[in-house]
Design an enzyme around this catalytic site. Sequence first.
Site, short mmCIF file in Angstrom:
data_model
loop_
_atom_site.label_atom_id
_atom_site.label_comp_id
_atom_site.label_asym_id
_atom_site.label_seq_id
_atom_site.Cartn_x
_atom_site.Cartn_y
_atom_site.Cartn_z
N LYS A 148 0.83 -1.20 0.00
CA LYS A 148 0.00 0.00 0.00
C LYS A 148 0.86 1.24 0.00
O LYS A 148 1.87 1.30 0.70
CB LYS A 148 -0.88 -0.02 1.26
CG LYS A 148 -1.79 1.14 1.42
CD LYS A 148 -3.21 0.65 1.67
CE LYS A 148 -4.26 1.66 1.33
NZ LYS A 148 -4.17 2.19 -0.01
N LYS B 169 5.87 2.30 8.17
CA LYS B 169 4.68 2.99 8.69
C LYS B 169 3.54 2.01 8.91
O LYS B 169 2.88 2.02 9.95
CB LYS B 169 4.26 4.09 7.70
CG LYS B 169 3.17 5.00 8.21
CD LYS B 169 2.76 6.04 7.15
CE LYS B 169 3.90 6.98 6.81
NZ LYS B 169 3.45 8.04 5.87
N LYS C 282 4.83 2.55 -3.44
CA LYS C 282 4.68 3.96 -3.83
C LYS C 282 4.64 4.00 -5.35
O LYS C 282 5.19 3.12 -6.02
CB LYS C 282 5.86 4.80 -3.32
CG LYS C 282 5.51 6.27 -3.10
CD LYS C 282 4.62 6.45 -1.89
CE LYS C 282 4.31 7.90 -1.64
NZ LYS C 282 3.47 8.06 -0.43
N THR D 47 -5.53 12.05 7.64
CA THR D 47 -4.14 12.32 8.01
C THR D 47 -4.06 13.49 9.00
O THR D 47 -3.34 13.43 10.00
CB THR D 47 -3.28 12.59 6.76
OG1 THR D 47 -3.50 11.54 5.80
CG2 THR D 47 -1.81 12.62 7.12
N ASN E 113 -4.39 19.62 2.34
CA ASN E 113 -5.37 18.76 3.00
C ASN E 113 -4.95 18.43 4.44
O ASN E 113 -5.73 18.57 5.38
CB ASN E 113 -5.55 17.47 2.19
CG ASN E 113 -6.55 16.53 2.84
OD1 ASN E 113 -7.62 16.95 3.27
ND2 ASN E 113 -6.20 15.27 2.94
N SER F 61 -7.39 4.31 5.22
CA SER F 61 -7.39 3.58 3.95
C SER F 61 -7.60 2.08 4.21
O SER F 61 -8.30 1.40 3.45
CB SER F 61 -6.07 3.79 3.21
OG SER F 61 -6.10 4.97 2.45
#
Length: 410
Positions: free
Chosen positions: A5, A29, A41, A129, A168, A298
Site C-alpha cells: 500500500k 509505517k 509507492k 491524516t 489537506n 485507507s
Amino acid sequence: MEPVKGGIRFAPSVNQDEVEALAALMTFKCALVETPFGGSKGGLSIDPRDWDEHELEQITRRFAYELAKRDLIHPSQNVPAPDMGTGEREMAWIADQYARMNTTDINSRACVTGKPLNAGGIAGRVEATGRGVQYALQEFFRHPEDVKKAGLEGTLDGKVIIVQGLGNVGYHAAKFLSEEDGAKITAIIERDGALVNKDGLNIDGVRDWIAQHGGVKGCPDGTYVEDGSALLEEPCDVLIPAALEGVINLENAERVKAKLIIEAANGPITAGADEILNKRGTVIIPDLYANAGGVTVSYFEWVKNLSHIRFGRMEKRQEEAQHMMLVTELERLSADKGLGWELSENFKKKYLEGAGELQLVRSGLDDTMRTSYQDMREVWHSNDKVENLRIAAYLVSIGRVAASYRAKGL
C-alpha cells in the site's frame, strides 16, 4: 506483507529514488500502526496544473491501465491511495479503469483507496491524516513525562502552533487543533509567503482565501510576511511541517526554536537537521507515526470494500434502542422514587445516537494512534540507547517486519 500500500504522486520532482525511499517508509509505517500491508509507492513525473481535467483523466486512466495489465494493481496485491497532486477524483478514475478491465472481480472497488463516498469511499478519509496528527498530539500530551522532555507543560489548550502548508493535511490538523483543543495557530506558511496573527488565525477563512487567490498574500485575517520560510524559525510550542520534504535542513536547523515538532509531511526534516535538533533537546514526533492516519483509514476503506457493507449499518439502530431502554428506565425510577432526577436534553441526544460510519472510523483511528504511540514510548523510555521517538518508531516497526518474515519461514 501483501497487499502492499502507498500513495500515487503526480509531481514534476517524482523520480525512482524518491519512490523507492517512500515505499520503504510506507513499509515501516504500516508495520508501526499494525495495518496488514507492505509498503509501496507510485508516481508520474508531471505537474497536474499543466493539464485540464479531461487530459488528466486520460493520463490517469492510461497509468491505471499500464499497472493493471502488469498485475501491479489488485485488491490482494497492490492497493494505491492519493498523495501529492492526486485526490478522490483520480482514485475514482483508477477504480473505474480497473473495474472495466476486470469485469467479474466483485472486489474491484478495493483496488484503490481514498475514493469519493459515491464510488466506494469511506466517511472520514479526506480528513484522516490531519485528524491523525491531532490524535498523535493529544496522546503525546497525555504523558506529562514526555511533555516535560519538550520543555512544555499542561495540555494542548492555549499552545502556540505554526503550520507549514495548508493543504489537506495541514488544514485539517490546524482546524481540529484550534476548534477542538483550544490551540492557537499563530502562523501559516504557504508557497507565496506566510500569514501571522498572534491571537490565532481563522483557519477556514485562510483556507477560503487561498482557494480563491492561490496564496495567502492579501488575506485580511493576518499580517502577510513575504519570506515564509523565516517563520519556521519563530519561537512556538509546536511546529507542524505539513507540506514538502527537507524544509528543515542543515541551513536553518540551528535557528528553529520550536519545542515540539510533529512531522505531518513525509521527511520534512533532513538527517543532518534531525541530528542538530536532537542534540538541542527538541522533541520530534516522526512522520513514520505522525502522518499514518491516512493509511489507517485507507485500511478501514479496504475492509469496507471487501465486506461490501457500510460500517455501522447493522448495529447503529440496535445501539440506539439499547441506550433508549436505559434512559427510559432511569427516568421511570426517578419518577417512582420521587428523586427528581432529570437527564439533560443534550446528554440524551448524544447518548442515544448510535455510532455511524464516521464515528467508528474516528474511534478506530484514535485507538490506532494511541496504541502506536504507547508502543514507541515504551521502547523510548525502557532503553537508554534509544535517544528519541524516531529511533523508537523504527525499532518497533523493523521488529514487526522481521517477525512477519520469520512467520513465513524467510
